[in-house]
Design a protein around this motif. Structure first.
Motif, PDB file in Angstrom:
ATOM      1  N   GLY A 108       7.080   8.417  -0.921  1.00  0.00           N
ATOM      2  CA  GLY A 108       8.170   7.486  -0.686  1.00  0.00           C
ATOM      3  C   GLY A 108       7.945   6.483   0.417  1.00  0.00           C
ATOM      4  N   LEU A 109       6.805   6.559   1.105  1.00  0.00           N
ATOM      5  CA  LEU A 109       6.513   5.627   2.197  1.00  0.00           C
ATOM      6  C   LEU A 109       5.451   4.626   1.763  1.00  0.00           C
ATOM      7  N   SER A 110       5.776   3.343   1.831  1.00  0.00           N
ATOM      8  CA  SER A 110       4.817   2.283   1.540  1.00  0.00           C
ATOM      9  C   SER A 110       4.735   1.355   2.744  1.00  0.00           C
ATOM     10  N   ILE A 111       3.556   0.760   2.955  1.00  0.00           N
ATOM     11  CA  ILE A 111       3.364  -0.184   4.050  1.00  0.00           C
ATOM     12  C   ILE A 111       2.851  -1.501   3.473  1.00  0.00           C
TER      13      ILE A 111
ATOM     14  N   LEU B 238       5.448   7.049  10.954  1.00  0.00           N
ATOM     15  CA  LEU B 238       4.196   6.315  10.760  1.00  0.00           C
ATOM     16  C   LEU B 238       3.010   7.047  11.387  1.00  0.00           C
ATOM     17  N   ARG B 239       3.230   7.669  12.533  1.00  0.00           N
ATOM     18  CA  ARG B 239       2.128   8.375  13.208  1.00  0.00           C
ATOM     19  C   ARG B 239       1.615   9.556  12.403  1.00  0.00           C
ATOM     20  N   LEU B 240       2.456  10.101  11.511  1.00  0.00           N
ATOM     21  CA  LEU B 240       1.995  11.199  10.655  1.00  0.00           C
ATOM     22  C   LEU B 240       0.843  10.746   9.745  1.00  0.00           C
TER      23      LEU B 240
ATOM     24  N   SER C 246       5.247  -4.500   7.589  1.00  0.00           N
ATOM     25  CA  SER C 246       6.491  -3.762   7.401  1.00  0.00           C
ATOM     26  C   SER C 246       6.220  -2.428   6.721  1.00  0.00           C
ATOM     27  N   PHE C 247       7.241  -1.594   6.667  1.00  0.00           N
ATOM     28  CA  PHE C 247       7.152  -0.371   5.882  1.00  0.00           C
ATOM     29  C   PHE C 247       8.505  -0.108   5.237  1.00  0.00           C
TER      30      PHE C 247
ATOM     31  N   HIS D 188       0.828  -1.200   0.000  1.00  0.00           N
ATOM     32  CA  HIS D 188       0.000   0.000   0.000  1.00  0.00           C
ATOM     33  C   HIS D 188       0.869   1.259   0.000  1.00  0.00           C
ATOM     34  N   GLN D 189       0.630   2.149  -0.965  1.00  0.00           N
ATOM     35  CA  GLN D 189       1.248   3.465  -0.946  1.00  0.00           C
ATOM     36  C   GLN D 189       0.504   4.338   0.060  1.00  0.00           C
TER      37      GLN D 189
END
Length: 313
Positions: free
Chosen positions: A32-35, A149-151, A101-102, A26-27
């Motif tokens: 640039g952050l995917s989980i 992640l909290r953002l 994961s991320f 998942h984007q």
């Protein structure tokens, strides 16, 4: 593990599990952050890893780079400092404890400015120049990663706070036990930086015939130096690197654009169909037709299973 770190790990699990909702990659709203979430062992996947920080908060994963295999799990992070073609597979996951994961891409262009504030003599040097490594996550890096992640739960805060969190993550990585790899990649005319230029050229021109002397000249290295440092960093020779790029792109063309093996092999630069089939089977474990058929069946079964679960309410 201290109670504070146990709480941080559980907070990461909660954020990723809540936002993903279902299995898959998942984007996010953060560039640039995917989980990622998987509730069972997944098939082998081919991928091109970019410079990035990847953290597993639950489960484990196997990554094959050249002839090397890296396995990392909860409490570990994977640091990639250069674009690398790999094979990866989730190897520890279940419905009760899914793999979570991320991955956060590293903007290497931001590293030189950060280095200006650091005392070079106080930063540890890595014994290996390899462009990919596994390490235990430190409390400081874990804390910064959790704030990243909290953002996701506070999207209005992302524009103001993301640059600060990103800079801290880069700082923790650059000053960490493997920060030498990132520092070298960002240092103009260093040998790792020159290898990075060779990698960039190969990625753009992978379908062309490869002449090592021409590539060495392009990046201002001797042929012997290019071979030595390229393999030290990527675990592959330039020719092996090009071959993996070709095979991964051919697989994508067959899966996503429905090209047959002959057309896909020709499009990525193979003149011989038999050579393409041999190298494909050696890399992916099966000839093209059989491999693509298996992958498509797996996708259909997975989609059908999701449809049935949805229909059950």
């Amino acid at each position: 593990m201290t109670a504070t770190r146990q709480t941080a790990r559980q907070d990461m699990i909660d954020v990723i599990a809540r936002i993903t909702g279902k299995d898959g990659d998942h984007q996010t709203a953060i560039p640039g952050l995917s989980i990622h979430r998987h509730s069972g062992d997944a098939p082998v996947n081919c991928a091109a890893y970019k410079p990035s920080l990847a953290v597993i908060v639950q489960g484990a994963k196997r990554v094959v780079l050249g002839d090397e295999t890296l396995i990392y799990g909860a409490s570990d992070y994977l640091l990639t400092s250069i674009d690398l073609p790999v094979l990866s597979q989730v190897c520890k996951a279940s419905a009760d404890e899914p793999y979570l994961s991320f991955a956060f891409q590293i903007d290497t262009a931001k590293i030189p400015a950060l280095l200006d504030f650091l005392a070079q003599g106080h930063m540890p040097a890595s014994a290996s120049p390899r462009g990919m490594t596994v390490s235990k996550i430190t409390p400081d890096l874990e804390d910064a990663a959790l704030r990243l992640l909290r953002l996701l739960d506070r999207p209005d805060d992302i524009p103001a706070l993301l640059p600060l969190v990103e800079q801290e993550i880069l700082y923790r990585l650059v000053t960490g036990p493997h920060g030498h790899r990132l520092r070298q990649m960002a240092t103009t005319e260093s040998q790792p930086h020159q290898v990075g230029r060779a990698v960039a050229w190969l990625k753009e021109h992978y379908s062309r015939p490869l002449r090592i002397d021409d590539l060495a000249s392009r990046v201002s290295m001797s042929v012997s130096s290019l071979h030595h440092h390229f393999k030290a960093i990527t675990a592959m020779s330039p020719l092996q690197y090009q071959k993996q790029l070709r095979l991964q792109e051919a697989r994508r063309l067959m899966l996503e654009e429905s090209l047959d093996a002959g057309d896909a092999g020709h499009q990525v630069g193979y003149e011989s169909q038999s050579q393409f089939s041999r190298e494909y089977a050696r890399h992916f474990g099966e000839p093209p037709l059989r491999d693509i058929g298996r992958v498509r069946r797996t996708l259909v079964e997975r989609f059908s299973g999701e449809t049935e679960m949805l229909s059950e309410g």
